[in-house]
Design a protein around this motif. Sequence first.
Motif, PDB file in Angstrom:
ATOM      1  N   MET A 107       0.786  -1.235   0.000  1.00 11.08           N
ATOM      2  CA  MET A 107       0.000   0.000   0.000  1.00 11.08           C
ATOM      3  C   MET A 107       0.814   1.278   0.000  1.00 11.08           C
ATOM      4  N   LEU A 108       2.150   1.177   0.001  1.00  8.42           N
ATOM      5  CA  LEU A 108       2.977   2.389  -0.055  1.00  8.42           C
ATOM      6  C   LEU A 108       4.137   2.220  -1.030  1.00  8.42           C
ATOM      7  N   THR A 109       5.008   1.261  -0.753  1.00  7.85           N
ATOM      8  CA  THR A 109       6.149   1.041  -1.643  1.00  7.85           C
ATOM      9  C   THR A 109       5.685   0.737  -3.060  1.00  7.85           C
ATOM     10  N   ALA A 110       4.644  -0.070  -3.189  1.00  6.85           N
ATOM     11  CA  ALA A 110       4.140  -0.423  -4.518  1.00  6.85           C
ATOM     12  C   ALA A 110       3.675   0.804  -5.292  1.00  6.85           C
ATOM     13  N   HIS A 111       3.101   1.783  -4.592  1.00  9.45           N
ATOM     14  CA  HIS A 111       2.607   2.977  -5.283  1.00  9.45           C
ATOM     15  C   HIS A 111       3.748   3.696  -6.000  1.00  9.45           C
ATOM     16  N   GLN A 112       4.853   3.919  -5.281  1.00  7.60           N
ATOM     17  CA  GLN A 112       5.955   4.632  -5.938  1.00  7.60           C
ATOM     18  C   GLN A 112       6.599   3.774  -7.024  1.00  7.60           C
ATOM     19  N   ARG A 113       6.625   2.462  -6.831  1.00 11.65           N
ATOM     20  CA  ARG A 113       7.185   1.599  -7.878  1.00 11.65           C
ATOM     21  C   ARG A 113       6.322   1.626  -9.136  1.00 11.65           C
ATOM     22  N   MET A 114       5.002   1.611  -8.964  1.00 12.10           N
ATOM     23  CA  MET A 114       4.109   1.681 -10.122  1.00 12.10           C
ATOM     24  C   MET A 114       4.284   3.013 -10.851  1.00 12.10           C
ATOM     25  N   VAL A 115       4.383   4.106 -10.102  1.00 13.86           N
ATOM     26  CA  VAL A 115       4.579   5.416 -10.717  1.00 13.86           C
ATOM     27  C   VAL A 115       5.880   5.444 -11.495  1.00 13.86           C
ATOM     28  N   ARG A 116       6.956   4.984 -10.877  1.00 12.94           N
ATOM     29  CA  ARG A 116       8.260   5.033 -11.536  1.00 12.94           C
ATOM     30  C   ARG A 116       8.289   4.143 -12.775  1.00 12.94           C
ATOM     31  N   ALA A 117       7.622   2.997 -12.705  1.00 12.19           N
ATOM     32  CA  ALA A 117       7.594   2.099 -13.863  1.00 12.19           C
ATOM     33  C   ALA A 117       6.783   2.696 -15.003  1.00 12.19           C
ATOM     34  N   ALA A 118       5.705   3.413 -14.673  1.00 10.06           N
ATOM     35  CA  ALA A 118       4.833   3.982 -15.709  1.00 10.06           C
ATOM     36  C   ALA A 118       5.307   5.329 -16.221  1.00 10.06           C
ATOM     37  N   LEU A 119       6.273   5.929 -15.557  1.00  7.94           N
ATOM     38  CA  LEU A 119       6.650   7.317 -15.826  1.00  7.94           C
ATOM     39  C   LEU A 119       7.076   7.583 -17.274  1.00  7.94           C
ATOM     40  N   PRO A 120       7.834   6.707 -17.924  1.00  9.18           N
ATOM     41  CA  PRO A 120       8.216   7.010 -19.318  1.00  9.18           C
ATOM     42  C   PRO A 120       7.015   7.242 -20.229  1.00  9.18           C
ATOM     43  N   TRP A 121       5.948   6.500 -20.001  1.00 10.33           N
ATOM     44  CA  TRP A 121       4.748   6.650 -20.833  1.00 10.33           C
ATOM     45  C   TRP A 121       3.871   7.797 -20.346  1.00 10.33           C
ATOM     46  N   LEU A 122       3.780   7.987 -19.033  1.00  6.86           N
ATOM     47  CA  LEU A 122       3.017   9.123 -18.516  1.00  6.86           C
ATOM     48  C   LEU A 122       3.592  10.444 -19.020  1.00  6.86           C
ATOM     49  N   ARG A 123       4.904  10.526 -19.134  1.00  7.12           N
ATOM     50  CA  ARG A 123       5.542  11.756 -19.601  1.00  7.12           C
ATOM     51  C   ARG A 123       5.235  12.030 -21.076  1.00  7.12           C
ATOM     52  N   GLN A 124       4.859  11.013 -21.809  1.00  4.93           N
ATOM     53  CA  GLN A 124       4.517  11.189 -23.225  1.00  4.93           C
ATOM     54  C   GLN A 124       3.048  11.579 -23.412  1.00  4.93           C
ATOM     55  N   SER A 125       2.245  11.447 -22.353  1.00 10.85           N
ATOM     56  CA  SER A 125       0.818  11.734 -22.440  1.00 10.85           C
ATOM     57  C   SER A 125       0.565  13.241 -22.395  1.00 10.85           C
ATOM     58  N   ASP A 126      -0.509  13.667 -23.076  1.00 15.76           N
ATOM     59  CA  ASP A 126      -0.875  15.077 -23.015  1.00 15.76           C
ATOM     60  C   ASP A 126      -1.825  15.383 -21.865  1.00 15.76           C
ATOM     61  N   ALA A 127      -2.190  14.355 -21.097  1.00 14.60           N
ATOM     62  CA  ALA A 127      -3.060  14.570 -19.923  1.00 14.60           C
ATOM     63  C   ALA A 127      -2.835  13.434 -18.935  1.00 14.60           C
ATOM     64  N   ALA A 128      -1.613  13.356 -18.422  1.00 13.91           N
ATOM     65  CA  ALA A 128      -1.250  12.253 -17.526  1.00 13.91           C
ATOM     66  C   ALA A 128      -1.844  12.476 -16.144  1.00 13.91           C
ATOM     67  N   ARG A 129      -2.436  11.411 -15.594  1.00 12.51           N
ATOM     68  CA  ARG A 129      -3.116  11.501 -14.310  1.00 12.51           C
ATOM     69  C   ARG A 129      -2.748  10.306 -13.433  1.00 12.51           C
ATOM     70  N   ILE A 130      -2.421  10.579 -12.179  1.00 13.66           N
ATOM     71  CA  ILE A 130      -2.178   9.546 -11.181  1.00 13.66           C
ATOM     72  C   ILE A 130      -3.139   9.777 -10.025  1.00 13.66           C
ATOM     73  N   VAL A 131      -3.824   8.726  -9.610  1.00 12.59           N
ATOM     74  CA  VAL A 131      -4.661   8.784  -8.412  1.00 12.59           C
ATOM     75  C   VAL A 131      -4.223   7.672  -7.473  1.00 12.59           C
ATOM     76  N   ASN A 132      -3.844   8.050  -6.267  1.00 13.89           N
ATOM     77  CA  ASN A 132      -3.492   7.090  -5.223  1.00 13.89           C
ATOM     78  C   ASN A 132      -4.679   6.943  -4.270  1.00 13.89           C
ATOM     79  N   VAL A 133      -5.071   5.713  -4.022  1.00 11.67           N
ATOM     80  CA  VAL A 133      -6.175   5.465  -3.100  1.00 11.67           C
ATOM     81  C   VAL A 133      -5.595   5.221  -1.708  1.00 11.67           C
TER      82      VAL A 133
END
Length: 256
Positions: free
Chosen positions: A119-145
């Motif tokens: 519930m914490l470490t995984a969140h930052q790992r998911m963000v870091r893994a997805a970041l190359p593609w999120l940076r290419q998006s014109d409307a990148a959104r992250i929501v943490n529950v």
Amino acid sequence: MSSVGLSRSVAGRKAIVTGAASGMGRATALLLAEEGAQVAVTDRDLAGCEAVATEAGPNAHPFALDVGNAVAIASTVPQIAEALGGIDILVNNAGVSSFAPLDAGEEYDATWDRALAVMLTAHQRMVRAALPWLRQSDAARIVNVASTEGLGATPGDTPYVAAKSGVVGLTRGLAVDLGKDGITVNCVCPGPIRTAMTDAIPAEHKAIFANRRTALRRYGEPEEVAHITLSLVLPAASFITGAVIPVDGGLMARNA
């Protein structure tokens, strides 16, 4: 800003939802798919993901993923990006129940480690893994529950409280770090919601708690959380970041 930039549609957007085989994750995946997004439905429970994808239709794609496993995240996120053709939206929803008394010895240590891993470490790992593609998006959104347990505390729940409090802080830190990339990062804090995690609580106890603690005098439904998440991932939600939003029926607002 153009009408495209202020679009209230996620049609064609590529989304990942973790912990999506049941509860709030399932409701979020179904809603995003219904609204036209291509959704990676991820969970440890592949059969559950497949059931959700079948219910959602052709816009949903099941992937087995244990977010507590760093190797699995590193290998699965690129597979998802390839399958969907990118990543615009990441919803970090996966969670585990983590009640343990402080004097429970090794059981407490194991509960603590699992809570923070999922519930914490995984969140930052998911963000870091997805970041190359999120940076290419014109409307990148992250929501943490997170949870209202990240804003207050229930006795015997310190591993869960620590993890969810960490999610609130992580959200703010990520919002500051990723703002320059135009990536918004927000946090939803559900209160008492009817999910598998609360199924074991007898109905009469739910009613007593809701009447005593919430302004609306009831438990919420997973779909009510999903709709707030949808609002935060719209292209039009372009100037809200670092926000921590309770979805709790007024639990945090009520003193008595």
